[in-house]
Design a protein around this motif. Structure first.
Motif, short mmCIF file in Angstrom:
data_model
loop_
_atom_site.label_atom_id
_atom_site.label_comp_id
_atom_site.label_asym_id
_atom_site.label_seq_id
_atom_site.Cartn_x
_atom_site.Cartn_y
_atom_site.Cartn_z
N CYS A 27 -6.89 -6.77 -11.67
CA CYS A 27 -5.86 -6.37 -10.71
C CYS A 27 -5.59 -7.46 -9.71
N VAL A 28 -6.62 -8.15 -9.26
CA VAL A 28 -6.45 -9.20 -8.27
C VAL A 28 -5.58 -10.31 -8.83
N VAL A 29 -5.79 -10.66 -10.10
CA VAL A 29 -4.97 -11.68 -10.73
C VAL A 29 -3.52 -11.25 -10.77
N ALA A 30 -3.27 -9.97 -11.17
CA ALA A 30 -1.90 -9.46 -11.25
C ALA A 30 -1.25 -9.42 -9.90
N MET A 60 -7.06 -6.48 0.14
CA MET A 60 -5.94 -6.45 1.07
C MET A 60 -4.61 -6.70 0.34
N ARG A 61 -4.61 -7.58 -0.68
CA ARG A 61 -3.38 -7.82 -1.43
C ARG A 61 -2.91 -6.55 -2.13
N VAL A 62 -3.87 -5.83 -2.72
CA VAL A 62 -3.51 -4.59 -3.41
C VAL A 62 -3.04 -3.54 -2.39
N ALA A 63 -3.71 -3.47 -1.24
CA ALA A 63 -3.30 -2.52 -0.20
C ALA A 63 -1.88 -2.80 0.26
N ASP A 64 -1.55 -4.08 0.40
CA ASP A 64 -0.19 -4.45 0.82
C ASP A 64 0.84 -4.02 -0.23
N ALA A 65 0.49 -4.18 -1.51
CA ALA A 65 1.41 -3.79 -2.59
C ALA A 65 1.64 -2.28 -2.57
#
Length: 416
Positions: free
Chosen positions: A409-412, A338-343
């Motif tokens: 990616c999650v860390v970034a 979800m964090r990546v989707a938001d980005a």
């Protein structure tokens, strides 16, 4: 400060701006190019810190313009009026440009230095060229935002001494001087004596040519003259005989500029500008009219035309269609997908679904184009911090692109 004209601009009716079309496009291209083209040579050495020692190794890993796909840059030329008072000078030249890395388009506004602005507690009502003296490039950026509704992301300021040295280092510039120019200002240390006709201008002569203001249209004619000279300077800088001089030219330019642009930003800008065609460039002068107020000559910005002017110049660029994306969390970390989707959504992408991947053991993220011809994968890679990109036809895929989120990616994304 005054009213702003931001991104959301209402337009009661569509009128075509009197853009300077082809001629204006060439002018703004070369105005930018003349400032940046010499700096582009830093890719041969400065980028790695080996030619002048000014490059930063961190620039290699940082995306240009901090990952922004549209960069707004204020270009300032500082006069030498501050030399008398041991303080900063005034802005002698002001260009505000918008660079779109996706559409490969550049738009630019030439702003008369006598434009009337309200700096409130920083200086009250004054000409916009005073903002540089009163508060440096930062205050000038605020004045530009108040005037146009758009805050510059970056600035690049150069001074007259750097201008003269650069002209001399490229061997001077051949130019047709359109009329006799004679002017002496002992207080301002400005002495102009040029004859009409074809001339070879050294740095001092060139400074007089671009600063001469005694014309019927004042700043308007002077800006046209500046643009004409910048065309000639860019042409001269690129001649074969100047290639051996590039290290010395680069040092001279660097010593006389102030900027928050990185080396990679400058290289990216120079490369883009060098590849542009006329149709990819729009240029115009700020809509304003001359007026005497309290015995002082100003250019008064047309606030009624400004919203439409800004809308058409900076926001009418045709954006490429963005691919749809499905995000699959393969990191095993809750909320990572979800964090990546938001980005991605923040960058305008249509994320059609967010689900778990076939396993949670992906150490690095992967990007897959699911059909031939899908574009923009490199940009998606920058957003999700992944260099693992491939095209693999998959007619049954639910989106144009599949992003599998790995632990890296999650860390970034989490750090942002």
């Amino acid at each position: 400060m005054g009213p702003l004209y931001g991104r959301q601009v209402g337009m009661s009716k569509k009128r075509s701006l009197r853009m300077q079309s082809r001629a204006g496009a060439i002018n703004i291209k070369l105005a930018i190019f003349a400032v940046v083209v010499i700096l582009a040579a830093i890719s041969a050495g400065t980028f790695l810190g080996t030619l002048t020692g000014r490059g930063r190794i961190s620039d290699i890993w940082t995306p240009p313009f901090e990952g922004k796909r549209v960069a707004r840059i204020l270009l300032l030329g500082e006069d030498d009026s501050g030399a008398r008072t041991k303080s900063g000078g005034l802005s002698d030249t002001i260009f505000f440009i918008s660079v779109n890395l996706d559409t490969k388009q550049v738009a630019g506004i030439s702003i008369p230095r006598d434009t009337r602005v309200d700096l409130n507690g920083y200086g009250g009502i004054c000409k916009i060229n005073s903002a540089l003296k009163l508060g440096g490039p930062s205050l000038t950026c605020l004045a530009i935002e108040d005037l146009t509704g758009i805050r510059p992301d970056y600035y690049l300021k150069t001074n007259l001494d750097g201008f003269k040295k650069t002209v001399d280092l490229v061997g001077g510039v051949d130019l047709y001087v359109e009329k006799n120019m004679h002017y002496d200002d002992n207080w301002g240390n400005l002495h102009i004596h040029l004859k009409k006709g074809r001339q070879h201008l050294n740095g001092e002569d060139a400074m007089g040519y671009v600063r001469f203001r005694h014309d019927k249209l004042g700043d308007i004619t002077r800006m046209e003259r500046q643009q004409k000279f910048l065309r000639a300077l860019a042409k001269q800088a690129l001649t074969p005989q100047n290639l051996p001089r590039l290290p010395k030219i680069i040092d001279s330019v660097w010593d006389n500029i102030e900027t928050n642009l990185t080396t990679k930003d400058l290289i990216t800008l120079a490369k883009l500008v060098g590849e542009l065609e006329g149709g990819q460039i729009k240029a115009a002068t700020l809509p304003a009219t001359p007026e005497m107020i309290g015995g002082i000559s100003y250019m008064i910005a047309d606030t009624e035309k400004m919203p439409e002017f800004i809308q058409e110049l900076f926001f009418s660029q045709v954006l490429p269609s963005l691919p749809s994306i499905e995000v699959l969390n393969g990191s095993g970390i809750p909320g990572g997908g979800m964090r990546v989707a938001d980005a991605l959504r923040a960058q305008g992408y249509n994320v059609v679904q967010v689900e778990n991947a076939d396993s949670f053991t992906y150490k690095s993220s992967r990007i897959t184009g699911n059909k031939d011809g899908v574009t923009g994968l490199d940009n998606i890679g920058r957003i999700v911090n992944s260099a693992h990109i491939e095209i693999r036809a998959n007619p049954s895929a639910k989106a144009d692109v599949t992003v599998i989120v790995g632990k890296d990616c999650v860390v970034a994304a989490g750090d942002g």
